[in-house]
Design a protein around this motif. Structure first.
Motif, mmCIF file in Angstrom:
data_model
loop_
_atom_site.group_PDB
_atom_site.id
_atom_site.type_symbol
_atom_site.label_atom_id
_atom_site.label_comp_id
_atom_site.label_asym_id
_atom_site.label_seq_id
_atom_site.Cartn_x
_atom_site.Cartn_y
_atom_site.Cartn_z
ATOM 1 N N VAL A 138 0.830 -1.203 0.000
ATOM 2 C CA VAL A 138 0.000 0.000 0.000
ATOM 3 C C VAL A 138 0.866 1.255 0.000
ATOM 4 O O VAL A 138 0.654 2.180 -0.795
ATOM 5 N N THR A 139 1.867 1.302 0.881
ATOM 6 C CA THR A 139 2.692 2.496 1.019
ATOM 7 C C THR A 139 3.499 2.786 -0.244
ATOM 8 O O THR A 139 3.606 3.930 -0.674
ATOM 9 N N LYS A 140 4.042 1.720 -0.833
ATOM 10 C CA LYS A 140 4.944 1.932 -1.971
ATOM 11 C C LYS A 140 4.217 2.030 -3.311
ATOM 12 O O LYS A 140 4.682 2.725 -4.207
ATOM 13 N N LEU A 141 3.128 1.287 -3.457
ATOM 14 C CA LEU A 141 2.489 1.216 -4.779
ATOM 15 C C LEU A 141 1.109 1.855 -4.831
ATOM 16 O O LEU A 141 0.819 2.644 -5.708
ATOM 17 N N LEU A 142 0.244 1.480 -3.881
ATOM 18 C CA LEU A 142 -1.152 1.913 -3.989
ATOM 19 C C LEU A 142 -1.331 3.380 -3.577
ATOM 20 O O LEU A 142 -1.915 4.178 -4.311
ATOM 21 N N GLU A 143 -0.836 3.735 -2.393
ATOM 22 C CA GLU A 143 -1.078 5.081 -1.874
ATOM 23 C C GLU A 143 -0.512 6.182 -2.792
ATOM 24 O O GLU A 143 -1.202 7.178 -3.021
ATOM 25 N N PRO A 144 0.695 6.017 -3.344
ATOM 26 C CA PRO A 144 1.171 7.067 -4.261
ATOM 27 C C PRO A 144 0.244 7.267 -5.447
ATOM 28 O O PRO A 144 0.047 8.398 -5.903
ATOM 29 N N SER A 145 -0.381 6.185 -5.936
ATOM 30 C CA SER A 145 -1.289 6.360 -7.075
ATOM 31 C C SER A 145 -2.587 7.021 -6.619
ATOM 32 O O SER A 145 -3.203 7.784 -7.372
ATOM 33 N N LEU A 146 -3.008 6.736 -5.370
ATOM 34 C CA LEU A 146 -4.218 7.388 -4.854
ATOM 35 C C LEU A 146 -3.984 8.885 -4.624
ATOM 36 O O LEU A 146 -4.897 9.693 -4.771
ATOM 37 N N GLN A 147 -2.753 9.248 -4.265
ATOM 38 C CA GLN A 147 -2.454 10.671 -4.030
ATOM 39 C C GLN A 147 -2.620 11.505 -5.304
ATOM 40 O O GLN A 147 -2.856 12.710 -5.229
ATOM 41 N N LEU A 148 -2.517 10.859 -6.469
ATOM 42 C CA LEU A 148 -2.751 11.586 -7.720
ATOM 43 C C LEU A 148 -4.207 12.071 -7.795
ATOM 44 O O LEU A 148 -4.480 13.162 -8.299
ATOM 45 N N TYR A 149 -5.116 11.241 -7.270
ATOM 46 C CA TYR A 149 -6.528 11.659 -7.207
ATOM 47 C C TYR A 149 -6.718 12.778 -6.187
ATOM 48 O O TYR A 149 -7.525 13.678 -6.396
ATOM 49 N N VAL A 150 -5.993 12.681 -5.077
ATOM 50 C CA VAL A 150 -6.068 13.753 -4.070
ATOM 51 C C VAL A 150 -5.683 15.083 -4.718
ATOM 52 O O VAL A 150 -6.387 16.091 -4.565
ATOM 53 N N ASP A 151 -4.578 15.079 -5.464
ATOM 54 C CA ASP A 151 -4.124 16.314 -6.123
ATOM 55 C C ASP A 151 -5.183 16.846 -7.087
ATOM 56 O O ASP A 151 -5.468 18.047 -7.105
ATOM 57 N N ARG A 152 -5.759 15.929 -7.874
ATOM 58 C CA ARG A 152 -6.740 16.373 -8.874
ATOM 59 C C ARG A 152 -8.010 16.909 -8.196
ATOM 60 O O ARG A 152 -8.611 17.893 -8.658
ATOM 61 N N LEU A 153 -8.418 16.260 -7.101
ATOM 62 C CA LEU A 153 -9.619 16.726 -6.392
ATOM 63 C C LEU A 153 -9.360 18.067 -5.699
ATOM 64 O O LEU A 153 -10.258 18.908 -5.619
ATOM 65 N N ARG A 154 -8.145 18.264 -5.199
ATOM 66 C CA ARG A 154 -7.813 19.566 -4.590
ATOM 67 C C ARG A 154 -7.887 20.680 -5.630
ATOM 68 O O ARG A 154 -8.410 21.770 -5.356
ATOM 69 N N ALA A 155 -7.355 20.387 -6.830
ATOM 70 C CA ALA A 155 -7.434 21.387 -7.917
ATOM 71 C C ALA A 155 -8.900 21.690 -8.236
ATOM 72 O O ALA A 155 -9.267 22.845 -8.484
ATOM 73 N N ALA A 156 -9.736 20.641 -8.200
ATOM 74 C CA ALA A 156 -11.166 20.832 -8.464
ATOM 75 C C ALA A 156 -11.817 21.669 -7.349
ATOM 76 O O ALA A 156 -12.722 22.461 -7.611
ATOM 77 N N GLN A 157 -11.354 21.485 -6.120
ATOM 78 C CA GLN A 157 -11.876 22.323 -5.024
ATOM 79 C C GLN A 157 -11.498 23.784 -5.271
ATOM 80 O O GLN A 157 -12.319 24.683 -5.106
ATOM 81 N N ASP A 158 -10.244 24.024 -5.671
ATOM 82 C CA ASP A 158 -9.799 25.391 -5.960
ATOM 83 C C ASP A 158 -10.637 26.007 -7.078
ATOM 84 O O ASP A 158 -10.878 27.210 -7.090
ATOM 85 N N ALA A 159 -11.067 25.135 -8.019
ATOM 86 C CA ALA A 159 -11.858 25.629 -9.152
ATOM 87 C C ALA A 159 -13.358 25.673 -8.842
ATOM 88 O O ALA A 159 -14.169 25.973 -9.719
ATOM 89 N N GLY A 160 -13.730 25.340 -7.592
ATOM 90 C CA GLY A 160 -15.137 25.408 -7.195
ATOM 91 C C GLY A 160 -15.985 24.266 -7.715
ATOM 92 O O GLY A 160 -17.216 24.336 -7.697
ATOM 93 N N GLN A 161 -15.335 23.157 -8.155
ATOM 94 C CA GLN A 161 -16.102 22.029 -8.718
ATOM 95 C C GLN A 161 -16.329 20.907 -7.707
ATOM 96 O O GLN A 161 -17.068 19.961 -7.986
#
Lengths: 209, 209
Positions: A138-161
């Motif tokens: 999880v730490t080495k493979l899964l979580e880093p890929s999930l963090q990509l969604y975190v980044d994209r969702l944060r950008a969407a929050q900044d954009a009001g979506q």
């Protein structure tokens, strides 16, 4: 990454030989874990199948878990490149639904890829009962890929979506975990239509608007 | 259910002895699969641990998979009763969010119950790599419990609390699968607060309303 010195510090022939060995070792490790499962996969078995000495593997990695983690890492990066994507990022076209649907469609393709399927299942199965291995996976493979969604969702929050009070790390699970469970546990078919639906339900909710 | 004849057709002592044996067999099967994993669990091992003859098991069940499925079925029914719930139903108080939160909180308790944890993991792990076993596990144990959410969501659609175009079988995965994945793969902590959040996100969506 392998504990080898940087290729450019060594003569070209050595670097080329090392790269060839490294790839043979990854292929052997993935094939072996798919065939006999994680517990019965050994460094010796990987070395024999890859046609390298056991010491070649021990020079670069300290355990079979390390070899496998990197073999998967490499496989995912290759899959992303084959799909014409930049690995380790989710595009931001400004259309959140479209971006999430695109990356989930690529994940559907990867999950159905036979190169990926059997070794992934074998490692995931062992991770369920071997908690230490599971947590490394999880730490080495899964979580880093999930963090990509975190980044994209944060950008969407900044954009009001996406609503500002939403926790992106939990939110991503609404569309990622259903796909993961269907694939892992055979609880249902997976398709582009299915993952598109998950994104629509997650963004707009089940309750009337 | 066991292939035994109905207890009321036999003398009371025989029925009582059978019930005691049945329970000893379930306990032995769950303990054994937790300790040595599914592949190394045998009918012989279960019989020895339960203190019954191998033929007693074969009289009632045709395989170790059958014994284990029923042992889990029985364990889940017991867990529901311990939690003061009617097994095999989700309450309909008219408040969909409250009803879903209550049943997911009970699931959190069950997932954290040591009686349930180790054998469930062992069976789920095997189901990942043994597709036939995995599908039986899903058909007999998981899918029937998911259908309870389908029923509850359909009632909510009738009451106008869930959009009519939503497919309840996919919708339930928005809150069930994240919990399943966190538990199975150790991808994050599980708590009442977490499952309450999943329900709120799923019902109201991530996008602004």
């Amino acid at each position: 990454m392998p504990k080898q010195s940087a290729p450019d510090k060594r003569p070209p022939d050595t670097a080329r030989r090392s790269e060839k060995s490294r790839r043979a070792i990854y292929d052997a490790a993935l094939a072996l874990v798919a065939e006999v499962g994680y517990p019965r996969t050994t460094i010796e078995g990987i070395a024999a199948r890859a046609g390298v000495g056991k010491q070649t593997i021990y020079r670069w990695w300290s355990s079979k878990a390390d070899v496998l983690m990197e073999a998967f890492f490499d496989l995912s990066a290759q899959a992303a490149q084959d799909a014409g994507q930049q690995p380790y990022t989710i595009p931001d076209t400004g259309d959140l639904a479209a971006d999430l649907k695109a990356v989930l469609r690529a994940t559907v393709d990867e999950l159905k890829d036979p190169r990926f399927e059997a070794p992934s299942r074998a490692l995931a199965a062992e991770g369920l009962v071997d908690e230490e291995l599971g947590r490394r996976f999880v730490t080495k493979l899964l979580e880093p890929s999930l963090q990509l969604y975190v980044d994209r969702l944060r950008a969407a929050q900044d954009a009001g979506q996406v609503r500002p009070e939403i926790d992106p790390r939990i939110a991503l699970e609404l569309f990622v975990s259903p796909l993961a469970q269907r694939w892992l546990q055979h609880t249902g078919p997976i398709s582009y239509e299915y993952t598109d639906t998950l994104v629509d339900y997650a963004l707009h909710g089940l309750a009337p608007r």
